[in-house]
Write a protein that holds these residues in place. Structure first.
Motif, PDB file in Angstrom:
ATOM      1  N   ARG A 156     -22.729 -35.242 -19.774  1.00  0.00           N
ATOM      2  CA  ARG A 156     -22.852 -34.371 -20.952  1.00  0.00           C
ATOM      3  C   ARG A 156     -21.732 -34.654 -21.956  1.00  0.00           C
ATOM      4  NH1 ARG A 156     -27.945 -32.469 -20.787  1.00  0.00           N
ATOM      5  NH2 ARG A 156     -28.496 -31.997 -18.630  1.00  0.00           N
ATOM      6  N   LEU A 157     -21.226 -35.874 -21.975  1.00  0.00           N
ATOM      7  CA  LEU A 157     -20.068 -36.179 -22.797  1.00  0.00           C
ATOM      8  C   LEU A 157     -20.375 -36.033 -24.284  1.00  0.00           C
ATOM      9  CD1 LEU A 157     -17.145 -37.085 -22.739  1.00  0.00           C
ATOM     10  CD2 LEU A 157     -17.929 -39.463 -22.754  1.00  0.00           C
ATOM     11  N   THR A 158     -21.543 -36.466 -24.738  1.00  0.00           N
ATOM     12  CA  THR A 158     -21.879 -36.377 -26.161  1.00  0.00           C
ATOM     13  C   THR A 158     -21.937 -34.925 -26.624  1.00  0.00           C
ATOM     14  OG1 THR A 158     -23.142 -38.438 -26.013  1.00  0.00           O
ATOM     15  CG2 THR A 158     -23.595 -36.992 -27.894  1.00  0.00           C
ATOM     16  N   LEU A 159     -22.569 -34.071 -25.857  1.00  0.00           N
ATOM     17  CA  LEU A 159     -22.659 -32.662 -26.237  1.00  0.00           C
ATOM     18  C   LEU A 159     -21.282 -32.007 -26.200  1.00  0.00           C
ATOM     19  CD1 LEU A 159     -24.491 -30.345 -27.049  1.00  0.00           C
ATOM     20  CD2 LEU A 159     -24.958 -29.907 -24.633  1.00  0.00           C
ATOM     21  N   ILE A 160     -20.445 -32.374 -25.218  1.00  0.00           N
ATOM     22  CA  ILE A 160     -19.088 -31.815 -25.148  1.00  0.00           C
ATOM     23  C   ILE A 160     -18.289 -32.214 -26.390  1.00  0.00           C
ATOM     24  CG2 ILE A 160     -16.916 -31.902 -23.865  1.00  0.00           C
ATOM     25  CD1 ILE A 160     -18.552 -32.220 -21.318  1.00  0.00           C
ATOM     26  N   LEU A 161     -18.384 -33.486 -26.793  1.00  0.00           N
ATOM     27  CA  LEU A 161     -17.669 -33.938 -27.986  1.00  0.00           C
ATOM     28  C   LEU A 161     -18.190 -33.249 -29.241  1.00  0.00           C
ATOM     29  CD1 LEU A 161     -17.440 -37.754 -27.174  1.00  0.00           C
ATOM     30  CD2 LEU A 161     -15.583 -36.095 -27.112  1.00  0.00           C
ATOM     31  N   PHE A 162     -19.504 -33.038 -29.320  1.00  0.00           N
ATOM     32  CA  PHE A 162     -20.060 -32.360 -30.490  1.00  0.00           C
ATOM     33  C   PHE A 162     -19.546 -30.924 -30.590  1.00  0.00           C
ATOM     34  CE2 PHE A 162     -23.516 -29.807 -32.414  1.00  0.00           C
ATOM     35  CZ  PHE A 162     -23.490 -30.365 -33.682  1.00  0.00           C
ATOM     36  N   VAL A 163     -19.503 -30.222 -29.460  1.00  0.00           N
ATOM     37  CA  VAL A 163     -18.966 -28.855 -29.466  1.00  0.00           C
ATOM     38  C   VAL A 163     -17.490 -28.861 -29.858  1.00  0.00           C
ATOM     39  CG1 VAL A 163     -18.455 -26.864 -28.006  1.00  0.00           C
ATOM     40  CG2 VAL A 163     -20.660 -28.011 -27.820  1.00  0.00           C
ATOM     41  N   ALA A 164     -16.744 -29.851 -29.327  1.00  0.00           N
ATOM     42  CA  ALA A 164     -15.321 -29.931 -29.651  1.00  0.00           C
ATOM     43  C   ALA A 164     -15.071 -30.251 -31.120  1.00  0.00           C
ATOM     44  CB  ALA A 164     -14.652 -30.982 -28.769  1.00  0.00           C
ATOM     45  N   LEU A 165     -16.021 -30.913 -31.792  1.00  0.00           N
ATOM     46  CA  LEU A 165     -15.859 -31.262 -33.201  1.00  0.00           C
ATOM     47  C   LEU A 165     -16.359 -30.174 -34.140  1.00  0.00           C
ATOM     48  CD1 LEU A 165     -16.948 -35.032 -33.123  1.00  0.00           C
ATOM     49  CD2 LEU A 165     -14.631 -34.142 -33.437  1.00  0.00           C
ATOM     50  N   ILE A 166     -17.428 -29.477 -33.760  1.00  0.00           N
ATOM     51  CA  ILE A 166     -18.047 -28.558 -34.710  1.00  0.00           C
ATOM     52  C   ILE A 166     -17.271 -27.251 -34.839  1.00  0.00           C
ATOM     53  CG2 ILE A 166     -19.618 -27.420 -33.091  1.00  0.00           C
ATOM     54  CD1 ILE A 166     -21.739 -27.562 -35.345  1.00  0.00           C
ATOM     55  N   TRP A 167     -16.616 -26.788 -33.776  1.00  0.00           N
ATOM     56  CA  TRP A 167     -15.883 -25.528 -33.890  1.00  0.00           C
ATOM     57  C   TRP A 167     -14.688 -25.636 -34.834  1.00  0.00           C
ATOM     58  CZ3 TRP A 167     -17.582 -20.951 -33.226  1.00  0.00           C
ATOM     59  CH2 TRP A 167     -18.550 -20.673 -32.259  1.00  0.00           C
ATOM     60  N   PRO A 168     -13.880 -26.698 -34.792  1.00  0.00           N
ATOM     61  CA  PRO A 168     -12.840 -26.827 -35.829  1.00  0.00           C
ATOM     62  C   PRO A 168     -13.410 -26.881 -37.241  1.00  0.00           C
ATOM     63  CG  PRO A 168     -12.355 -28.275 -33.993  1.00  0.00           C
ATOM     64  CD  PRO A 168     -13.724 -27.732 -33.751  1.00  0.00           C
ATOM     65  N   ALA A 169     -14.597 -27.515 -37.381  1.00  0.00           N
ATOM     66  CA  ALA A 169     -15.216 -27.539 -38.712  1.00  0.00           C
ATOM     67  C   ALA A 169     -15.605 -26.136 -39.165  1.00  0.00           C
ATOM     68  CB  ALA A 169     -16.438 -28.451 -38.689  1.00  0.00           C
ATOM     69  N   VAL A 170     -16.102 -25.324 -38.241  1.00  0.00           N
ATOM     70  CA  VAL A 170     -16.461 -23.937 -38.587  1.00  0.00           C
ATOM     71  C   VAL A 170     -15.222 -23.150 -38.998  1.00  0.00           C
ATOM     72  CG1 VAL A 170     -17.393 -21.787 -37.665  1.00  0.00           C
ATOM     73  CG2 VAL A 170     -18.510 -23.949 -37.133  1.00  0.00           C
ATOM     74  N   TRP A 171     -14.135 -23.308 -38.252  1.00  0.00           N
ATOM     75  CA  TRP A 171     -12.908 -22.566 -38.573  1.00  0.00           C
ATOM     76  C   TRP A 171     -12.318 -23.018 -39.912  1.00  0.00           C
ATOM     77  CZ3 TRP A 171     -11.213 -23.961 -32.981  1.00  0.00           C
ATOM     78  CH2 TRP A 171     -11.907 -23.154 -32.065  1.00  0.00           C
ATOM     79  N   ILE A 172     -12.342 -24.310 -40.176  1.00  0.00           N
ATOM     80  CA  ILE A 172     -11.802 -24.817 -41.451  1.00  0.00           C
ATOM     81  C   ILE A 172     -12.654 -24.338 -42.615  1.00  0.00           C
ATOM     82  CG2 ILE A 172     -11.358 -26.912 -42.784  1.00  0.00           C
ATOM     83  CD1 ILE A 172     -10.662 -28.289 -40.137  1.00  0.00           C
ATOM     84  N   MET A 173     -13.990 -24.431 -42.460  1.00  0.00           N
ATOM     85  CA  MET A 173     -14.882 -23.964 -43.531  1.00  0.00           C
ATOM     86  C   MET A 173     -14.733 -22.473 -43.759  1.00  0.00           C
ATOM     87  SD  MET A 173     -16.738 -26.514 -44.793  1.00  0.00           S
ATOM     88  CE  MET A 173     -18.219 -25.739 -45.430  1.00  0.00           C
ATOM     89  N   GLY A 174     -14.502 -21.700 -42.713  1.00  0.00           N
ATOM     90  CA  GLY A 174     -14.328 -20.262 -42.877  1.00  0.00           C
ATOM     91  C   GLY A 174     -13.051 -19.902 -43.604  1.00  0.00           C
TER      92      GLY A 174
END
Length: 472
Positions: free
Chosen positions: A106-124
């Protein structure tokens, strides 16, 4: 004006003595309610699609797709190195390697989750909340899907694991999108009310998910407990099997009971039904029940346990497993016999290792009358002691058992402690040792001979014995 016929039929009072029937929902009302809920779901889906067409929603979709591409590229770069690193972890526990292997898959999904949450926090932080709303939803969906994918690996049954995983993904998606209540109402509208029992698709869905999770937990606890019991050297093998079976029945029974109670089913009404079913099973499954009871008796009296060497009729082998219905016996030629437990209780069973593992074997041989019996006995005992598997602290013995037509007959008795390693092979090794000892010391092994003489031939010299043995 006379009332309408349909209204008259609808409002007419019930006849005296009529019994009220079960409360069964009107199919037209069920269909009408399902249509309303379906229209509500369609309106919400249409509104969601309309919101996705706005420019800032498109930007968020573009950011999510870009992060997904980055996660895929990083996964392809990291996965081979991660796999090679795992191959070097030879001394690690198996459970740790399995967890790391699951994370690798599940490495791809783990990396996607690890990348998208910082993007959400920065955009917020740098823009309005609406500019990160869709990214937040995608991040929640990805995190929930990852958690479900990792948790369902505890379910060993492949079909059940796939079913629970996809149902969980669908339900968590509806919950995050705010459609769970409408979907629940839609499933609950397809129901059948019989008395006080409300059977609906929603109830069946709850029962399926709850029982699947509880049975997965029961299976995990059963395996962990069984491994601990088998590692305990203070418990005999038969008691280990009995304890493991009892723990399995207890855990699965509790899982079924708790699961049915959790979804609100009243189990008191099942008492009479279970009694009737028990009577029917008692008549129809007498042999099965007999084998089950026989298996419990075998485990309790410890007459047979895993590892014992037994003989049952023409079957000779060692006990591999003790099942609830049958016992697995493996022979020397690799055949596995599944013997019903009832046969082990009612039939005559030879247990070669019941109280101890020592087994005495007998072999018979004969020597010529011209050989000294005292010397033959000593050579036979020494030959048996030279074989590896023959026990030295229970020394072999050799006795004369008779005077035959052409030989003096002997019996050689010796002991072994590993009957599961075979009986025929040890007898053959002792015979070979006897042959070598007799050949080196000039001891002959006679055999019966027959003479054929034609009429007119001269009679043989009576002082010249035939070679190879005594005449008969």
């Amino acid at each position: 004006m006379e009332p309408d016929t349909a209204e008259t039929a609808t409002t007419a009072p019930a006849e005296p003595g009529a019994q009220p029937g079960p409360d069964v929902a009107n199919p037209e009302e069920i269909l009408r309610g399902a249509q309303d809920i379906a229209l509500s779901l369609a309106d919400r889906a249409q509104a969601l699609l309309a919101s996705l067409m706005r420019p800032w929603m498109a930007y968020q979709l573009g950011i999510a797709l870009a992060l997904l591409v980055i996660a895929i590229l990083l996964g392809r770069l990291i996965a081979p190195r991660f796999r090679e690193w795992l191959r070097t972890r030879e001394n690690w526990p198996k459970w740790r390697l399995r967890v790391l292997l699951l994370l690798h898959r599940r490495l791809t999904l783990i990396l996607f989750v690890a990348l998208i949450w910082p993007a959400v926090w920065i955009m917020g932080d740098v823009t309005w909340p609406s500019r990160s709303y869709l990214l937040g939803i995608i991040a929640q969906l990805a995190s929930a899907w990852l958690a479900i994918a990792l948790a369902t690996r505890l379910i060993t049954n492949r079909f059940l694991r796939i079913l629970v995983r996809y149902v969980g993904w669908v339900w968590v998606t509806l919950s995050i999108l705010g459609l769970a209540d409408d979907a629940q109402d839609l499933l609950d509208s397809a129901a059948l009310d019989i008395g006080e029992v409300h059977l609906s698709l929603w109830l069946l869905f709850q029962a399926m998910v709850t029982l699947a999770l509880l049975f997965a937990l029961a299976r995990f606890l059963s395996r962990s407990t069984s491994a601990g019991i088998r590692r305990n050297q203070d418990i005999s093998p038969s008691m280990q099997v009995l304890t493991v079976k009892f723990v399995q029945v207890l855990l699965y029974g509790l899982a079924g009971y708790i699961g049915l109670k959790a979804i609100g089913l009243d189990l008191t009404g099942l008492a009479v039904l279970s009694g009737a079913i028990g009577v029917g099973l008692g008549f129809g499954l007498q042999k099965v029940v007999s084998n089950l009871v026989s298996g419990v008796i075998i485990l309790l009296d410890k007459s047979i346990k895993p590892g014992d060497v037994i003989s049952l009729g023409e079957t000779f082998g060692w006990i591999d497993t003790l099942g609830a219905r049958y016992t697995s016996v493996v022979t020397r030629d690799g055949k596995e016999y599944l013997i019903p437990n009832e046969d082990l209780i009612t039939g005559q069973v030879v247990n070669w290792s019941h109280t101890n593992e020592y087994v005495r074997l007998d072999i018979y041989f004969g020597t010529a009358y011209g050989d000294n019996p005292h010397k033959v006995r000593k050579l036979a005992i020494d030959a048996a002691q030279s074989v590896d598997r023959v026990l030295s602290f229970k020394p072999p013995v050799c006795h004369i058992v008779g005077f035959g037509d052409s030989s003096i007959d002997y019996i050689l008795r010796f002991w072994i402690s590993d009957p599961s390693a075979g009986l025929t092979n040890i007898r053959g090794n002792v015979y070979l040792a006897l042959w070598d000892a007799f050949h080196e010391n000039g001891i002959s092994i006679p055999f019966p001979q027959r003479e054929v003489r034609l009429l007119g031939d001269p009679a043989p010299d009576p002082d010249t014995p035939p070679q190879g043995g005594q005449p008969s």
